[in-house]
Motif scaffolding. Structure first.
Motif, PDB file in Angstrom:
ATOM      1  N   LYS A  84      19.658  48.180 -19.127  1.00  0.00           N
ATOM      2  CA  LYS A  84      18.210  47.966 -19.175  1.00  0.00           C
ATOM      3  C   LYS A  84      17.808  47.156 -17.952  1.00  0.00           C
ATOM      4  CE  LYS A  84      14.633  45.643 -21.929  1.00  0.00           C
ATOM      5  NZ  LYS A  84      14.378  44.834 -23.155  1.00  0.00           N
ATOM      6  N   LEU A  85      16.847  47.681 -17.176  1.00  0.00           N
ATOM      7  CA  LEU A  85      16.374  47.024 -15.969  1.00  0.00           C
ATOM      8  C   LEU A  85      14.870  46.803 -16.084  1.00  0.00           C
ATOM      9  CD1 LEU A  85      18.258  49.258 -13.390  1.00  0.00           C
ATOM     10  CD2 LEU A  85      18.990  47.020 -14.254  1.00  0.00           C
ATOM     11  N   SER A  86      14.403  45.599 -15.748  1.00  0.00           N
ATOM     12  CA  SER A  86      12.982  45.271 -15.866  1.00  0.00           C
ATOM     13  C   SER A  86      12.485  44.598 -14.593  1.00  0.00           C
ATOM     14  CB  SER A  86      12.730  44.336 -17.056  1.00  0.00           C
ATOM     15  OG  SER A  86      13.107  44.937 -18.271  1.00  0.00           O
ATOM     16  N   LEU A  87      11.232  44.912 -14.248  1.00  0.00           N
ATOM     17  CA  LEU A  87      10.530  44.245 -13.155  1.00  0.00           C
ATOM     18  C   LEU A  87       9.213  43.718 -13.727  1.00  0.00           C
ATOM     19  CD1 LEU A  87      10.654  43.605 -10.106  1.00  0.00           C
ATOM     20  CD2 LEU A  87       9.293  45.676  -9.724  1.00  0.00           C
ATOM     21  N   ILE A  88       8.958  42.409 -13.557  1.00  0.00           N
ATOM     22  CA  ILE A  88       7.818  41.758 -14.192  1.00  0.00           C
ATOM     23  C   ILE A  88       6.991  41.039 -13.135  1.00  0.00           C
ATOM     24  CG2 ILE A  88       7.092  40.131 -15.968  1.00  0.00           C
ATOM     25  CD1 ILE A  88       9.928  40.436 -17.173  1.00  0.00           C
ATOM     26  N   ALA A  89       5.719  41.368 -13.073  1.00  0.00           N
ATOM     27  CA  ALA A  89       4.774  40.665 -12.199  1.00  0.00           C
ATOM     28  C   ALA A  89       3.711  40.027 -13.077  1.00  0.00           C
ATOM     29  CB  ALA A  89       4.131  41.632 -11.211  1.00  0.00           C
ATOM     30  N   LEU A 120       6.992  36.907  -9.726  1.00  0.00           N
ATOM     31  CA  LEU A 120       7.611  38.229  -9.643  1.00  0.00           C
ATOM     32  C   LEU A 120       9.078  38.075 -10.025  1.00  0.00           C
ATOM     33  CD1 LEU A 120       7.321  41.239  -8.874  1.00  0.00           C
ATOM     34  CD2 LEU A 120       8.018  40.602  -6.554  1.00  0.00           C
ATOM     35  N   ALA A 121       9.512  38.846 -11.034  1.00  0.00           N
ATOM     36  CA  ALA A 121      10.867  38.657 -11.558  1.00  0.00           C
ATOM     37  C   ALA A 121      11.535  39.999 -11.834  1.00  0.00           C
ATOM     38  CB  ALA A 121      10.814  37.827 -12.846  1.00  0.00           C
ATOM     39  N   HIS A 122      12.845  39.991 -11.703  1.00  0.00           N
ATOM     40  CA  HIS A 122      13.678  41.125 -12.115  1.00  0.00           C
ATOM     41  C   HIS A 122      14.675  40.616 -13.147  1.00  0.00           C
ATOM     42  CE1 HIS A 122      16.629  44.287 -12.313  1.00  0.00           C
ATOM     43  NE2 HIS A 122      17.550  43.473 -11.818  1.00  0.00           N
ATOM     44  N   LYS A 123      14.832  41.394 -14.236  1.00  0.00           N
ATOM     45  CA  LYS A 123      15.811  41.060 -15.266  1.00  0.00           C
ATOM     46  C   LYS A 123      16.619  42.298 -15.614  1.00  0.00           C
ATOM     47  CE  LYS A 123      13.255  37.277 -17.435  1.00  0.00           C
ATOM     48  NZ  LYS A 123      12.776  36.687 -18.705  1.00  0.00           N
ATOM     49  N   GLY A 124      17.885  42.067 -15.923  1.00  0.00           N
ATOM     50  CA  GLY A 124      18.753  43.171 -16.285  1.00  0.00           C
ATOM     51  C   GLY A 124      19.665  42.823 -17.440  1.00  0.00           C
ATOM     52  N   ARG A 153      28.666  46.666 -22.962  1.00  0.00           N
ATOM     53  CA  ARG A 153      29.773  47.604 -23.088  1.00  0.00           C
ATOM     54  C   ARG A 153      30.865  46.939 -23.905  1.00  0.00           C
ATOM     55  NH1 ARG A 153      31.802  52.226 -20.833  1.00  0.00           N
ATOM     56  NH2 ARG A 153      34.081  52.404 -20.718  1.00  0.00           N
ATOM     57  N   GLY A 154      31.261  47.603 -24.970  1.00  0.00           N
ATOM     58  CA  GLY A 154      32.280  47.014 -25.823  1.00  0.00           C
ATOM     59  C   GLY A 154      31.815  45.684 -26.385  1.00  0.00           C
ATOM     60  N   GLY A 155      32.625  44.663 -26.202  1.00  0.00           N
ATOM     61  CA  GLY A 155      32.273  43.344 -26.697  1.00  0.00           C
ATOM     62  C   GLY A 155      31.548  42.486 -25.695  1.00  0.00           C
ATOM     63  N   ASN A 156      31.185  43.044 -24.521  1.00  0.00           N
ATOM     64  CA  ASN A 156      30.502  42.277 -23.486  1.00  0.00           C
ATOM     65  C   ASN A 156      29.027  42.625 -23.428  1.00  0.00           C
ATOM     66  OD1 ASN A 156      32.558  40.707 -21.664  1.00  0.00           O
ATOM     67  ND2 ASN A 156      33.524  42.660 -22.152  1.00  0.00           N
ATOM     68  N   LYS A 157      28.228  41.609 -23.176  1.00  0.00           N
ATOM     69  CA  LYS A 157      26.812  41.822 -22.905  1.00  0.00           C
ATOM     70  C   LYS A 157      26.441  40.930 -21.730  1.00  0.00           C
ATOM     71  CE  LYS A 157      22.380  42.654 -25.079  1.00  0.00           C
ATOM     72  NZ  LYS A 157      21.622  42.719 -26.351  1.00  0.00           N
ATOM     73  N   LEU A 158      26.064  41.568 -20.635  1.00  0.00           N
ATOM     74  CA  LEU A 158      25.806  40.872 -19.385  1.00  0.00           C
ATOM     75  C   LEU A 158      24.307  40.801 -19.131  1.00  0.00           C
ATOM     76  CD1 LEU A 158      27.291  39.662 -16.860  1.00  0.00           C
ATOM     77  CD2 LEU A 158      26.986  41.909 -15.794  1.00  0.00           C
ATOM     78  N   PHE A 159      23.826  39.597 -18.748  1.00  0.00           N
ATOM     79  CA  PHE A 159      22.423  39.379 -18.404  1.00  0.00           C
ATOM     80  C   PHE A 159      22.352  38.841 -16.981  1.00  0.00           C
ATOM     81  CE2 PHE A 159      22.844  38.743 -22.952  1.00  0.00           C
ATOM     82  CZ  PHE A 159      21.752  39.411 -23.489  1.00  0.00           C
ATOM     83  N   TRP A 160      21.344  39.254 -16.224  1.00  0.00           N
ATOM     84  CA  TRP A 160      21.103  38.686 -14.907  1.00  0.00           C
ATOM     85  C   TRP A 160      19.610  38.739 -14.604  1.00  0.00           C
ATOM     86  CZ3 TRP A 160      23.118  43.526 -15.682  1.00  0.00           C
ATOM     87  CH2 TRP A 160      22.412  44.602 -15.138  1.00  0.00           C
ATOM     88  N   GLY A 161      19.191  37.934 -13.646  1.00  0.00           N
ATOM     89  CA  GLY A 161      17.778  37.925 -13.296  1.00  0.00           C
ATOM     90  C   GLY A 161      17.512  37.077 -12.068  1.00  0.00           C
ATOM     91  N   ILE A 162      16.370  37.328 -11.449  1.00  0.00           N
ATOM     92  CA  ILE A 162      15.918  36.554 -10.294  1.00  0.00           C
ATOM     93  C   ILE A 162      14.399  36.498 -10.339  1.00  0.00           C
ATOM     94  CG2 ILE A 162      15.931  38.609  -8.796  1.00  0.00           C
ATOM     95  CD1 ILE A 162      16.700  36.708  -6.484  1.00  0.00           C
TER      96      ILE A 162
END
Length: 821
Positions: free
Chosen positions: A366-371, A429-433, A437-446
């Motif tokens: 899931k990829l998001s761009l927020i203004a 202005l932000a990006h979030k992702g 997969r499996g037992g991992n859930k990865l989050f990132w953002g700027i």
């Protein structure tokens, strides 16, 4: 020590951020779980019977499970308050199976459950579902009144939606609505000016709250995070609410193909009726409006656009007439009488707009761009003159003149003047992702955030006692306080984060490991900070359902103008730094059955190290900062909460918190009786409240569950306060304990039964609620602050000073009508 801890945290965090990879033939089962009305259900347990494979639905009701192929599975869907559902299927190699289901409520006669709370396993977040929040008795009109009953949260002002968490102040709480950070006005100085909370409860789908130790993906503040998700409707619905405190209208719907959804709400609130119970009598005219809308459109099956917009107008007009307050002790009863001239008029306009683009290339990503844009235009204007008398009262109950004035012990007057204007704009202005997969859930953002603020302050105060202006001069008239300043601030903040949650099983125990790292930069002083955060939880395979968790992290909070401005209006750009805190949270959850009903008991122990603190004083809801990082401190305590169905079908809770928070201000010395200097040392912070007790309780008539009762009870021990213009922060007085009981009675008229079923227009209504509420049931005179009044000097040239309590609202009755269609 803090530097060493940050390095240690970073080592563990990057260890956890390495996602686990595996190669195994699998079958993917996915789908959406809804209720009977088509609304998505979150926190539904989806598990494969007899195995450790399972998942939990998210805010949108979606789930995704990866299962070994070539095996027959029985899948069970379960959630408290709903009938379980199961089905079996024969998994085929690399199959992708979609299964959408609808769960039925387990108690048909008790469809209106007001609040349901669950904890997200492996995090410090609590989820609070608001099903019929508008039936709860509260004066502020915001769902924050529910937060005030939670452990670790305190508030001593029923007119305000603001709250403090574990020793922090109002400015230390993060609030998000659909990933958009929410701000509050700058100039408000009392709860009666505050107006509407940003959050519209009619539009809320899910509420998540953490009182500390929250994850790296949740911002840069030192105390708490409140994460709100607005609803994405599936069909046309609406509601109308009206009461003596205002009204609200909301409408929602979706297109036939479900690509377009909309939900909007208009609210009007006035606190005139409540304010008439204050000691200060006059013409109150507070009017608060807002309109809010949330729109979504699926451009394709994988790409969605969302628009959140809010416009609010808060006007506060007040023409005071007189005031009479009795105070003192049993042995010394006093009366404070004031006659007023002048008026106050305040105007706060805020605008919020946010556009979100969300792209889902597959089920895992899931990829998001927020203004977003936030703007506030604030004006504060008053000229109020008061002529006062302080009289001693007859305190002899056997006297014929009991309660009457015996003698005058002080007279004087004061004149308060203000012409303040503030314009502020915040662009982001932000990006979030997210990737799972499996037992991992990865989050990132700027995120990049630009702030521009223009502020013009013009305040002064004249104090006159028996013809003598204070401070006294035989040849000149001096103002008691003067603040004149014009400030402009333009700044940019850059933040980013990376976080991974890893879930696995070992020896039949389930483990949750979350590690994250935030980086932040502020161009005003060139300061860069790293904020590592970590949490570890284990769900043992014991006979008792227990979850143990530890969370820790490094939290920084850059100044947001208010902290940079001192009481004289001067702006400190040169030496100001971010405030910093380290959280340690150890918690345990025990879920059990009693009287054949589910309950949960939670305990949390915490310790917070505070560094580079900017000291402040509290005047109602106005915080006045020193604008220098001159303090260090700590906050420690323990929270207890018992949650469950004390009455079948109605969930309630009771919470108990103990807190101790202290600070030491650098260079805060005073001259002792021997003429030498002594360090003041550690002393109570303005939010130091030893004990808080909260109770939220619901009940109904067993013979007719449509008749319900809702009770909110709050108790908090004393808070410290101090006179204005006092150099020593350690000289404090105590505000009396806060006690508040609000009681509501409601009746639901089921329009689908009886003579209303086929009657127009009632056949179009889903339900009709009629409520009667009693605010401040016990009629307690709670104190929010003190007005410090000076009198003429005595023979030793020492001025008299009296602390006049400013009481909050008294007992009031309210009636409310809500129609859902």
């Amino acid at each position: 020590m803090i530097f060493f801890m940050r390095l240690l945290f970073s080592f563990f965090i990057f260890l956890f951020l390495m996602p686990a990879a595996y190669a195994q033939e699998k079958t993917v089962l996915k789908g959406t779980v809804t209720d009977e009305n088509g609304q998505p259900l979150f926190l539904v347990n989806v598990s494969a019977k007899g195995t450790s494979f399972g998942s939990v639905t998210g805010d949108d009701g979606k789930y995704n499970i990866e299962l070994p192929s070539d095996t027959v599975f029985t899948i069970i869907y379960s959630r408290i308050g709903f009938q379980p559902y199961s089905f079996s299927f024969d998994a085929r190699k690399n199959d992708f199976i979609t299964k959408n289901i609808s769960l039925k409520e387990s108690r048909e006669e008790l469809k209106e459950v007001s609040v349901t709370e669950n904890a997200e396993k492996g995090t410090t977040l609590d989820r609070i579902e608001m099903k019929s929040f508008d039936m709860l008795p509260n004066t502020s009109g915001g769902l924050e009144s529910i937060l005030k009953t939670l452990p670790g949260v305190s508030s001593t002002n029923e007119l305000s939606s603001q709250y403090s968490v574990r020793g922090g102040n109002f400015d230390e709480n993060l609030v998000y609505v659909n990933n958009i950070e929410v701000y509050r006005p700058f100039l408000i100085r009392s709860g009666q000016q505050e107006g509407l909370s940003f959050i519209n409860s009619d539009m809320v789908s899910a509420v998540r709250f953490s009182a500390g130790g929250f994850e790296a993906r949740f911002g840069d503040k030192m105390s708490s995070v409140l994460d709100i998700t607005y609803r994405k409707p599936t069909h046309t619905r609406g509601s109308v609410t009206a009461s003596l405190l205002g009204g609200a209208v909301h409408f929602e719907g979706a297109s036939a193909n479900q690509r377009f959804t909309h939900i909007s709400g208009f609210r009007y609130r006035t606190s005139r009726y409540l304010l008439s119970s204050l000691d200060t009598k006059g013409e109150y005219n507070p009017e608060f409006y807002d309109f809010q809308t949330y729109l979504t459109y699926n451009v394709t099956d994988k790409f969605e656009l969302g628009l959140l917009a809010n416009v609010s107008q808060n006007n506060y007009a007040f023409i005071p007439e007189d005031r009479e307050t009795q105070f003192g002790t049993v042995s010394t009863a006093l009366s404070f009488k004031v006659f007023y001239e002048g008026q106050e008029y305040d105007k706060f306009q805020t605008f919020t707009g946010a556009l979100t683009g969300t792209y889902r290339p597959n089920e895992n990503l899931k990829l998001s761009l927020i203004a977003s844009n936030y703007q506030t235009i604030e004006q504060e204007s008053f000229d109020i003159q008061g002529y006062y008398l302080i009289n001693a009262l007859d305190n002899d109950p056997d006297s014929d003149n009991f309660g009457d004035s015996l003698m005058n012990i002080g007279i004087g007057s004061y004149l308060d003047h203000a012409r303040n204007e503030l314009d502020a704009r915040v662009l982001s202005l932000a990006h979030k992702g997210e990737y799972s997969r499996g037992g991992n859930k990865l989050f990132w953002g700027i995120r990049a955030r630009s702030e521009y603020i223009e502020d013009e302050l013009n305040e002064w105060n004249l104090v006159d006692s028996a013809g003598y202006s204070i401070p006294f001069s035989p040849s000149n008239v001096f103002l008691y306080e003067t603040t004149r300043a014009t400030n402009t601030l333009a700044s940019v903040k850059l933040t980013s984060y990376l976080q991974n949650t890893y879930t696995f099983e070992k020896d039949s125990h389930t483990y949750y490991l979350t590690g994250g790292l935030r980086g932040s930069y502020w161009d005003v002083n060139g300061e860069f900070n790293l904020s590592p955060r970590i949490s570890m939880a284990v769900e043992p395979n014991w006979e008792k359902d227990i979850l143990l968790q530890f969370a820790s992290g490094y939290y920084i909070q850059y100044p947001f103008y208010r902290e940079m401005r001192n009481p004289q209006g001067e702006l400190n750009k040169e030496t100001i730094e971010a405030q910093k805190s380290v959280h340690f949270v150890l918690s345990g959850d025990y879920t059990f059955m009693a009287w054949d009903r589910p309950f949960k008991f939670t305990t949390e122990v915490y310790y917070k190290i505070l560094r580079d603190v900017i000291p402040y004083r509290v005047n109602d809801v106005r915080l006045e900062y020193m604008a220098e990082n001159r303090a260090k401190g700590y906050a420690t305590g323990i929270d207890f909460k018992l949650f469950g169905e004390f009455v079948p079908g109605n969930e309630s809770w009771v919470s108990l918190s103990f807190l101790r928070t202290r600070e030491e201000i650098e260079g805060d010395r005073y001259r002792n009786d021997e003429g030498g200097f002594e360090e003041a040392g550690y002393y109570r912070r303005p939010t130091d409240q030893l004990m808080n007790f909260g109770l939220f309780f619901q009940d109904y008539l067993p013979s007719n569950p449509s008749y319900k009762v809702h009770l909110n009870f709050l108790y908090g021990t004393n808070l410290p306060t101090s006179p204005p213009n006092q150099e020593r922060y350690d000289l404090i007085y105590e505000i009396r304990p806060y006690r508040r009981v609000d009681l509501g009675f409601s009746k639901m008229i089921n329009t689908g039964e009886g003579i209303l079923a086929n009657s127009k227009p009632f056949q179009r209504f889903e339900s009709i609620w009629i409520s009667a509420e009693i605010f401040n049931l016990l009629g307690v005179n709670n104190v929010i602050s003190y007005q410090w009044v000076k009198t003429v000097s005595n023979l030793d040239n020492i001025q008299g000073q009296y602390a006049i309590p400013n009481f909050l609202t008294g007992r009031r009755f309210n009636v409310k009508l809500q129609v859902k269609f």
